[in-house]
Design a protein around this motif. Structure first.
Motif, mmCIF file in Angstrom:
data_model
loop_
_atom_site.group_PDB
_atom_site.id
_atom_site.type_symbol
_atom_site.label_atom_id
_atom_site.label_comp_id
_atom_site.label_asym_id
_atom_site.label_seq_id
_atom_site.Cartn_x
_atom_site.Cartn_y
_atom_site.Cartn_z
ATOM 1 N N GLY A 150 0.858 -1.122 -0.052
ATOM 2 C CA GLY A 150 0.072 -0.019 0.006
ATOM 3 C C GLY A 150 0.832 1.188 0.165
ATOM 4 O O GLY A 150 1.994 1.212 0.318
ATOM 5 N N VAL A 151 0.342 2.293 -0.737
ATOM 6 C CA VAL A 151 0.893 3.660 -0.341
ATOM 7 C C VAL A 151 -0.144 4.569 0.071
ATOM 8 O O VAL A 151 -1.257 4.720 -0.410
ATOM 9 N N SER A 152 0.288 5.482 0.958
ATOM 10 C CA SER A 152 -0.521 6.532 1.505
ATOM 11 C C SER A 152 0.206 7.839 1.316
ATOM 12 O O SER A 152 1.542 8.037 1.463
ATOM 13 N N ALA A 153 -0.595 8.890 1.383
ATOM 14 C CA ALA A 153 -0.034 10.316 1.562
ATOM 15 C C ALA A 153 -0.630 10.894 2.918
ATOM 16 O O ALA A 153 -2.035 10.786 3.029
ATOM 17 N N THR A 154 0.093 11.404 3.711
ATOM 18 C CA THR A 154 -0.507 12.058 5.130
ATOM 19 C C THR A 154 0.030 13.532 4.953
ATOM 20 O O THR A 154 0.940 14.010 4.023
ATOM 21 N N ASN A 155 0.122 14.029 6.258
ATOM 22 C CA ASN A 155 0.371 15.484 6.304
ATOM 23 C C ASN A 155 -0.188 16.517 5.123
ATOM 24 O O ASN A 155 0.498 17.034 4.385
ATOM 25 N N LEU A 156 -1.478 16.331 4.774
ATOM 26 C CA LEU A 156 -2.011 16.931 3.794
ATOM 27 C C LEU A 156 -2.276 18.380 3.891
ATOM 28 O O LEU A 156 -2.699 19.083 5.070
ATOM 29 N N GLU A 157 -2.045 19.038 2.918
ATOM 30 C CA GLU A 157 -2.293 20.496 2.734
ATOM 31 C C GLU A 157 -3.085 20.863 1.477
ATOM 32 O O GLU A 157 -3.257 20.225 0.471
ATOM 33 N N GLN A 158 -3.839 22.217 1.558
ATOM 34 C CA GLN A 158 -4.418 22.417 0.465
ATOM 35 C C GLN A 158 -3.481 23.036 -0.824
ATOM 36 O O GLN A 158 -2.489 23.331 -0.385
#
Length: 354
Positions: free
Chosen positions: A332-340
């Motif tokens: 699996g691959v995830s993206a965190t620390n999301l920003e506009q």
């Protein structure tokens, strides 16, 4: 927003401004099929509107004045995101109910000591200056009345409904103006001699509940200017990820990397759709013995680029060669620390504008 999809197209194609513009597939080219997503105000003068069969536009509008355009939902979603960005300059208590419509609770706002009317004027002016589009807004003490107000003076209008004016305002409205009263309910109400908000106000709560059940209670409350539903502010997503369990197990490095590339692309697309970027990429991996491990890499600059996400995922994967030897059960691959992120690259699902 005022006739949102059509207004966007007229902004981008000035030659349509003096035409009856219908956002729909041309039924003459699709065996009479097609549904109107929206129509500009010129077209509405002929009695056509959203959710109607597109064939009716052909029957009602002279052919030399009629233009069909298929909807470009990717464009509309991008413009909607730009509008939402302006709304979030005022408050983060924004409840989006459609691409072209939202409720804002401005009890507390980001612009200081401003009245609700001043905030509405600010957004209306900024949307027009920056996006060359018009919108209408309603100000009141609850969502239902604000919605009624926003529809009352379209296009490019503003309506304020104060508490001591609400009953009179609602009383003079035709029942078709009440949000939530569909055509079938309208027919039943008219058969009962109930044609206006004033007629609804004369009915007892018990009578309306007995006749319309739960909807009857809502009708009674709304006709009396009562709506207790709060503005549900949007929740910021904490992460976006894609993963898959494999059967049979993966022992081949190239196959694993191919899947990581696909997951990275899907994560990037999801970020793009939601106008987000990531500052942290996470790899999740599980072997045949159900041993699970996660690794993460931080970025100096936020991204929604699939190549950047994949490069980080690949780097972390190659540092764990023992998983291939045992057999990979999950990746699996995830993206965190999301920003506009920028609002210029957004895709959209198919939707019908109100």
């Amino acid at each position: 927003m005022d006739a949102f999809y059509a207004s966007v197209e007229m902004r981008d194609h000035p030659e349509y401004r003096h035409k009856a513009l219908i956002i729909a597939r041309d039924p003459r080219k699709h065996n009479g099929h097609g549904v109107i997503t929206t129509a500009n105000y010129f077209a509405r003068q002929y009695g056509v509107g959203s959710a109607m069969p597109a064939i009716k536009a052909i029957k009602r509008i002279p052919s030399d004045k009629l233009v069909f355009l298929p909807p470009n939902f990717e464009k509309y979603r991008a413009v909607s995101a730009q509008v939402h960005k302006i709304m979030h300059e005022v408050t983060d208590r924004v409840e989006s109910v459609a691409l072209d419509e939202a409720y804002l609770d401005v009890t507390e706002n980001k612009l200081g000591d401003c009245t609700a009317i001043e905030l509405g004027n600010y957004m209306q002016k900024k949307i027009y200056e920056e996006l060359k589009l018009t919108c209408s807004f309603g100000v009141s003490y609850n969502k239902f009345l604000a919605k009624m107000g926003s529809e009352y003076a379209k296009p490019f209008g503003k309506t304020v409904i104060l508490p001591d004016e609400a009953l009179d305002f609602l009383g003079m409205q035709d029942i078709k103006k009440f949000p939530g009263i569909g055509k079938k309910t309208q027919e039943i109400l008219r058969q009962m001699g109930i044609n206006t908000g004033s007629d609804l106000q004369k009915q007892s709560v018990h009578f309306l509940i007995d006749r319309f059940k739960k909807q009857g209670y809502v009708l009674a409350m709304h006709s009396r200017g009562i709506d207790l539903s709060p503005v549900q502010g949007e929740r910021q997503r904490k992460s976006i990820g894609k993963e898959r369990t494999f059967e049979p197990l993966i022992f081949d490095q190239q196959k694993a990397l191919t899947n990581l590339r696909i997951f990275s692309s899907e994560v990037a697309e999801a970020l793009n759709k939601q106008s987000l970027s990531t500052k942290c990429v996470v790899l999740k991996i599980r072997d045949a013995d159900f041993r699970t491990m996660t690794r993460r890499k931080m970025l100096k600059h936020p991204t929604q680029n699939s190549h950047v996400i994949f490069d980080l995922a690949r780097e972390m994967f190659l540092a764990l060669p023992e998983f291939l030897n045992i057999g990979i059960r999950l990746l699996g691959v995830s993206a965190t620390n999301l920003e506009q992120e920028s609002y210029s690259q957004i895709n959209l699902f198919n939707a019908i504008e109100d």
